[in-house]
Write a protein that holds these residues in place. Structure first.
Motif, PDB file in Angstrom:
ATOM      1  N   ILE A 104      -7.139  20.434  -9.069  1.00 20.98           N
ATOM      2  CA  ILE A 104      -5.920  19.634  -8.981  1.00 20.98           C
ATOM      3  C   ILE A 104      -6.173  18.608  -7.889  1.00 20.98           C
ATOM      4  O   ILE A 104      -6.481  18.968  -6.752  1.00 20.98           O
ATOM      5  CB  ILE A 104      -4.706  20.521  -8.669  1.00 20.98           C
ATOM      6  CG1 ILE A 104      -4.420  21.410  -9.880  1.00 20.98           C
ATOM      7  CG2 ILE A 104      -3.487  19.685  -8.290  1.00 20.98           C
ATOM      8  CD1 ILE A 104      -3.272  22.374  -9.690  1.00 20.98           C
ATOM      9  N   VAL A 105      -6.116  17.327  -8.263  1.00 16.98           N
ATOM     10  CA  VAL A 105      -6.480  16.258  -7.331  1.00 16.98           C
ATOM     11  C   VAL A 105      -5.316  15.286  -7.206  1.00 16.98           C
ATOM     12  O   VAL A 105      -4.721  14.881  -8.211  1.00 16.98           O
ATOM     13  CB  VAL A 105      -7.735  15.503  -7.820  1.00 16.98           C
ATOM     14  CG1 VAL A 105      -8.141  14.423  -6.824  1.00 16.98           C
ATOM     15  CG2 VAL A 105      -8.894  16.473  -8.043  1.00 16.98           C
ATOM     16  N   ALA A 106      -4.977  14.932  -5.975  1.00 19.17           N
ATOM     17  CA  ALA A 106      -3.906  13.972  -5.737  1.00 19.17           C
ATOM     18  C   ALA A 106      -4.293  13.112  -4.546  1.00 19.17           C
ATOM     19  O   ALA A 106      -5.281  13.399  -3.861  1.00 19.17           O
ATOM     20  CB  ALA A 106      -2.591  14.702  -5.455  1.00 19.17           C
ATOM     21  N   ASN A 107      -3.542  12.060  -4.320  1.00 20.28           N
ATOM     22  CA  ASN A 107      -3.712  11.259  -3.111  1.00 20.28           C
ATOM     23  C   ASN A 107      -2.642  11.644  -2.101  1.00 20.28           C
ATOM     24  O   ASN A 107      -1.540  12.075  -2.464  1.00 20.28           O
ATOM     25  CB  ASN A 107      -3.597   9.765  -3.426  1.00 20.28           C
ATOM     26  CG  ASN A 107      -4.840   9.245  -4.127  1.00 20.28           C
ATOM     27  OD1 ASN A 107      -5.927   9.807  -3.979  1.00 20.28           O
ATOM     28  ND2 ASN A 107      -4.677   8.186  -4.896  1.00 20.28           N
ATOM     29  N   TRP A 108      -2.971  11.479  -0.857  1.00 24.32           N
ATOM     30  CA  TRP A 108      -2.028  11.670   0.255  1.00 24.32           C
ATOM     31  C   TRP A 108      -0.742  10.900  -0.061  1.00 24.32           C
ATOM     32  O   TRP A 108      -0.799   9.715  -0.400  1.00 24.32           O
ATOM     33  CB  TRP A 108      -2.691  11.131   1.520  1.00 24.32           C
ATOM     34  CG  TRP A 108      -1.956  11.366   2.797  1.00 24.32           C
ATOM     35  CD1 TRP A 108      -0.961  12.245   3.054  1.00 24.32           C
ATOM     36  CD2 TRP A 108      -2.221  10.673   4.026  1.00 24.32           C
ATOM     37  NE1 TRP A 108      -0.579  12.166   4.363  1.00 24.32           N
ATOM     38  CE2 TRP A 108      -1.331  11.208   4.987  1.00 24.32           C
ATOM     39  CE3 TRP A 108      -3.120   9.674   4.416  1.00 24.32           C
ATOM     40  CZ2 TRP A 108      -1.308  10.760   6.308  1.00 24.32           C
ATOM     41  CZ3 TRP A 108      -3.101   9.228   5.729  1.00 24.32           C
ATOM     42  CH2 TRP A 108      -2.202   9.769   6.660  1.00 24.32           C
ATOM     43  N   GLY A 109       0.394  11.585   0.002  1.00 28.82           N
ATOM     44  CA  GLY A 109       1.680  10.943  -0.265  1.00 28.82           C
ATOM     45  C   GLY A 109       2.171  11.099  -1.698  1.00 28.82           C
ATOM     46  O   GLY A 109       3.310  10.760  -2.005  1.00 28.82           O
ATOM     47  N   ASP A 110       1.308  11.628  -2.596  1.00 31.81           N
ATOM     48  CA  ASP A 110       1.714  11.810  -3.996  1.00 31.81           C
ATOM     49  C   ASP A 110       2.650  13.007  -4.149  1.00 31.81           C
ATOM     50  O   ASP A 110       2.655  13.924  -3.328  1.00 31.81           O
ATOM     51  CB  ASP A 110       0.486  12.082  -4.886  1.00 31.81           C
ATOM     52  CG  ASP A 110      -0.312  10.821  -5.200  1.00 31.81           C
ATOM     53  OD1 ASP A 110       0.140   9.723  -4.823  1.00 31.81           O
ATOM     54  OD2 ASP A 110      -1.389  10.960  -5.815  1.00 31.81           O
TER      55      ASP A 110
END
Ligand SMILES: [Cu+2]
Length: 612
Positions: free
Chosen positions: A103-109
């Protein structure tokens, strides 16, 4: 502490102050951080400290921002046949693989994960290890504490925000399911304290048994202090055993092959980021790559001032992000992750967990390299990295004036119950933890009925209702200092302590009993993380701010110890705990409990452990 935003950098640049001369936000007397931030810089191989309007100096506790972007994932939990080291057994997996999908996201997502429990014989839940879940307790995924288990054939949607960035894992928090393989990477992209070319992702390290965790629990772990050790170990779900040799003397139809080692490929001159995670059931590990140096840039979700080492100690639940420069003569090298051997006795097959780093992808040879340290260091104690190496990049200090309730203690110790049949761990001379899956503590809190919380949740109440009188100003946050003390008669058994809902400061730790004094404690920017070792017969002094109301599990991350009741439920600021996001308790969580209550009477297996 205020982070330097992109705008403030611009403002300073406009007044003629060059960005390079801007000191990082440090306390008086500290050495300024070395930064390569320039106004408007973009994150890239030579500028990993940059991150849009934010950067490596941003205090991610105070600065919670929203990208208005949502990542959405679906996890299907199921039991499958697997043979990760060549030996066939049952595994529990997310989407059919072990580890499960990243599970990959960006900071703030925003992160939304739809979890369907297709395990036919048990409930489940998914916990997002180390995720702060700020004002979002109901999405912590701890059965009996923040939710009812997800009943077979039903689903639950978890929603949470990426306040922090870095490396962690998701795993089932239902009994010992994660030790059957139910875990996967959770990676939040963000800035880093040192530069690298390529992110190679998660490197999961675990011990591995040829029997299921359920069987191991039923036959050994329910009764004993030590657990017979493991058969082999896996790196990213791959490993080798000795099935062929075993079969020479005794035919075992489950011996399919000798397995295969995980491989990484390096290109000469490149710098690689590896995200190391120890998800073992009972083993501290020492990680190294022959002929290579590790530059350590983060512990758990906390970026640190980089330091270099040949090998690194990792306890269960901990993560380290390291950068490895491919600067050795092109060849094949062992990546080693041996267990600290005298720490918990292990089967011979488990002492040499390894993978292979190849400079030439087409090579199939076994490496002939020698260990960077000559051999795995034979520590007789389970150890963490030296605190002096673990300096958080964004500093947080503790002012004892903010510790309204004074220094509190929790002692732990063993207890044999039922005519000395079963081993349990008591906390604070009280009960061992034993949650009621059908009656999560958070439900009682939201219904305003604290008395209904089962006594075996081992409530440790802090903040508001618990604090008689606060001398703090309105804008000051109250802190808790907790000394966890090991009062057992055993030696040689340390415990990796994990707290949900917070990064904690590690004020002091020792291999001896705590003296009751704070002489020598580190209050100025001590190591800060969500999992740390309490040394055998010693103590661990931690502190955290009461800025996240909720019911948060605090437990040993040795699978069997938490199953044996080594845990407590921190009830933080009970009168301020928010109702679940998107509605009230009834709307969000009751359907989960309702489905569980309907299914539980038909469950083929009853609760035989602490439940978390
Ligand atoms: Cu333990």
């Amino acid at each position: 502490m205020v982070g330097l935003s992109f705008l403030s950098l611009l403002a300073l640049a406009a007044t003629g102050v060059s960005a390079a001369s801007i000191p990082a936000p440090l306390g008086p007397g500290a050495t300024p951080r070395k930064t390569n931030l320039t106004p408007g810089c973009k994150n890239g191989p030579k500028s990993r400290q940059c991150w849009g309007e934010h950067d490596i100096n941003t205090n991610y506790y105070d600065t919670v921002f929203y990208t208005n972007h949502t990542v959405e994932y679906w996890l299907n939990l199921e039991e499958i046949d697997c043979a990760p080291d060549g030996y066939l057994r049952k595994c529990l997996t997310a989407n059919g693989t072990m580890p499960g999908p990243a599970i990959v996201a960006n900071w703030g997502d925003e992160i939304v994960v739809h979890v369907t429990n297709n395990i036919k014989t048990n409930g489940s839940s998914i916990h997002w290890h180390g995720v702060r879940q700020l004002n979002n307790n109901a999405n912590d995924g701890t059965p009996g504490v923040t939710q009812c288990p997800i009943a077979p054939g039903t689903s639950m949607t978890y929603r949470f925000h990426a306040d922090q960035y870095g490396t962690t894992w998701y795993h089932s928090h239902f009994s010992f399911q994660y030790s059957n393989g139910l875990y996967g990477p959770l990676i939040i992209n963000g800035p880093a304290t040192a530069d690298y070319d390529e992110d190679l992702g998660a490197v999961f390290i675990t011990d591995w048994d040829h029997e299921t965790a359920d069987l191991h629990w039923a036959t050994v772990a329910n009764f004993n202090v030590t657990f017979n050790g493991s058969d082999t170990g896996l790196i990213n779900g791959m490993g080798t055993g000795n099935c062929t040799a075993l079969n020479a003397t005794k035919a075992d139809p489950n011996c399919l092959s000798d397995g295969k080692k995980f491989e990484l490929h390096f290109e000469q001159g490149k710098k690689y980021r590896l995200r190391l995670l120890n998800v073992a059931e009972e083993d501290w590990v020492q990680f190294s790559i022959d002929n290579h140096t590790l530059t350590v840039i983060a512990m758990d979700f906390v970026p640190i001032v980089p330091y270099q080492t040949k090998s690194i100690f990792i306890d269960m639940g901990q993560r380290y992000d390291v950068i490895v420069e491919a600067n050795a003569p092109p060849a094949d090298y062992w990546l080693r992750s041996g267990f600290q051997p005298l720490c918990i006795p292990n089967g011979a097959g488990a002492n040499n967990i390894s993978a292979i780093v190849r400079y030439d992808k087409s090579s199939t040879a076994d490496p002939t390299s020698a260990s960077v340290d000559g051999a795995i260091i034979a520590w007789d104690l389970c150890v963490d990295e030296q605190p002096s190496n673990l300096e958080p990049w964004v500093p947080v200090d503790l002012d004892l004036a903010n510790v309204v309730a004074g220094i509190q203690t929790e002692t732990i110790g063993p207890e044999w119950v039922d005519n000395n049949t079963y081993l349990r761990w008591w906390v604070n001379e009280g009960s061992f933890m034993w949650v009621n899956w059908s009656n999560p503590a958070l439900g009682d809190v939201i219904n305003g009925d604290l008395k209904a919380i089962p006594a075996t949740d081992n409530i440790f109440q802090v903040g508001s209702n618990a604090t008689a009188k606060s001398s703090l100003r309105r804008d000051e946050v109250e802190w808790v200092v907790l000394v966890i003390e090991d009062k057992t008669p055993f030696t040689g058994i340390s415990h990796p302590i994990h707290l949900h809902g917070h990064d904690f400061l590690i004020l002091s730790t020792g291999y001896e009993q705590w003296t009751g004094r704070t002489y020598g404690w580190q209050f100025k920017n001590p190591p800060r993380r969500d999992t740390a070792t309490m040394p055998s017969n010693g103590y661990l002094a931690i502190a955290w701010p009461l800025d996240n109301p909720g019911v948060w599990a605090l437990h040993c991350h040795i699978t069997w110890h938490s199953s044996q009741g080594f845990g407590a439920t921190v009830l933080e600021s009970a009168d301020k705990i928010p109702k679940p996001i998107g509605g009230d308790w009834a709307k969000e969580l009751d359907p989960i409990c309702k489905a569980w209550h309907e299914w539980e009477p038909t469950a083929p297996f009853k609760q035989t452990d602490a439940g978390i």
